[in-house]
Write a protein that holds these residues in place. Structure first.
Motif: not given
Length: 342
Positions: A75, A177, A236, A263, A265-266, A268-269, A272
């Motif tokens: 990722e 990450y 998360r 990850t 993505r956690t 980044e969410t 966002e």
């Protein structure tokens, strides 16, 4: 699972963050620095017993392909940046990050100088931030920071599961990450708010550090916006290692956000939601007082990754016999490789 870098260790009173770029042609020397870093850390730490000197090292997406061959973290990508309707989070350069931490600042500074000396001819330090522990683990807004961090100092704990890669990416288990951002606070505007209104911005009481009740906590509070709940009710989480920083002379006061996660993505969410809002909120209200000025994503390999760095596909330069010992990541004694850890 590979042995993780000291991500799960408790926050220290002192921290020093270096973000650097590597110039074209500096790849071999950069690999040499990564291989040499455990020894540098040991040499400095040995001279300061009890300092607990550690260094967490991460590599950016573009630099990864320049420095290493073999598998790539699944990722790893560049930090996207966020251009919300009202607030913005820039993506800024960064090939390497060095998160130096210790009980005393002189240990951090000595290691930072050693790293800077080795980067002098091959790269540029694009950001340097000196972090410090503030009263009662508070940030410069006066609120306790990191209360809801998952707990545990080992991989099989809530903190380890939140921060460390598991079996999903078997080549990099034990890695992590990290997204780092520097936020500058408008303390003049913040201090003009009455304390009850500050508490509504954060979602916690200022003195006791208690989370506000759901029927009182605003939907645009920092706590509410940063809660990411899966459909099955699972929250998360990430592991934050935030540190305050500031300069009285320059009038700059802020928080260096450091979010480790299994990850990206956690994290980044969460970002966002902060910058683009949710169904209930236009944005995270803390952004009305805190401005992001940097943003970069790195992969933090497990410790044993640095023992025998995978050579990039074109490794002819790394095998140049004219290079000084250690420039190709070895000790310069036959084919013996470093076996120390950060």
């Amino acid at each position: 699972m590979g042995q993780p870098q000291p991500i799960l260790e408790p926050l220290t009173p002192a921290a020093h963050f270096l973000v650097a770029t590597v110039e074209p042609g500096g790849e071999v020397a950069a690999r040499g620095l990564l291989a040499e870093l455990p020894g540098l850390r040991r040499s400095i730490g040995f001279r300061l017993p009890g300092a607990g000197l550690g260094c967490i090292t991460g590599v950016g997406s573009t630099a990864w392909d320049r420095l290493f061959g073999g598998p790539r973290p699944a990722e790893l990508h560049e930090f996207p940046g966020y251009d919300g309707p009202l607030h913005h989070a820039p993506a800024t350069p960064g090939d390497l990050i060095f998160h130096i931490r210790a009980q005393v600042h002189d240990a951090c500074f000595e290691l930072a100088m050693a790293i800077g000396d080795r980067l002098a001819d091959i790269g540029t330090i694009v950001d340097e931030t000196v972090g410090f522990r503030y009263f009662e683990q508070r940030d410069l807004l006066g609120f306790v920071d990191g209360t809801e961090n998952p707990e545990g100092g080992f991989p099989d704990t809530p903190a380890g599961r939140a921060a460390l890669i598991g079996a999903g990416d078997p080549d990099f288990t034990g890695g992590s990450y990290v997204i780092v951002q520097k936020y500058l606070h408008d303390l003049t505007a913040w201090r003009a708010l009455p304390v009850p209104e500050q508490e509504r911005v954060i979602g916690r009481t200022k003195l006791e550090d208690f989370e506000l009740a759901d029927d009182v906590k605003p939907a645009d509070s920092h706590i509410a916006v940063n809660q990411v709940i899966e459909p099955d009710g699972t929250e998360r989480e990430i592991l934050r290692a935030n540190m305050p920083f500031g300069s009285v002379r320059d009038g700059e006061f802020g928080t260096y956000f450091v979010g480790y996660s299994a990850t990206p993505r956690t994290t980044e969410t969460m970002l966002e939601r902060m910058f683009f809002g949710t169904d209930e909120a236009t944005h995270d209200r803390i952004l009305d007082f805190s401005t992001a000025v940097t943003g970069t994503l790195f992969f933090v390999p497990p410790q044993d990754f640095f023992d025998d760095l995978p050579a990039p596909p074109d490794a002819a330069e790394a095998a140049d016999p004219g290079l000084p010992p250690g420039a190709d990541g070895s000790l310069g004694i036959g084919t013996l490789k470093r076996s120390s850890t950060v």
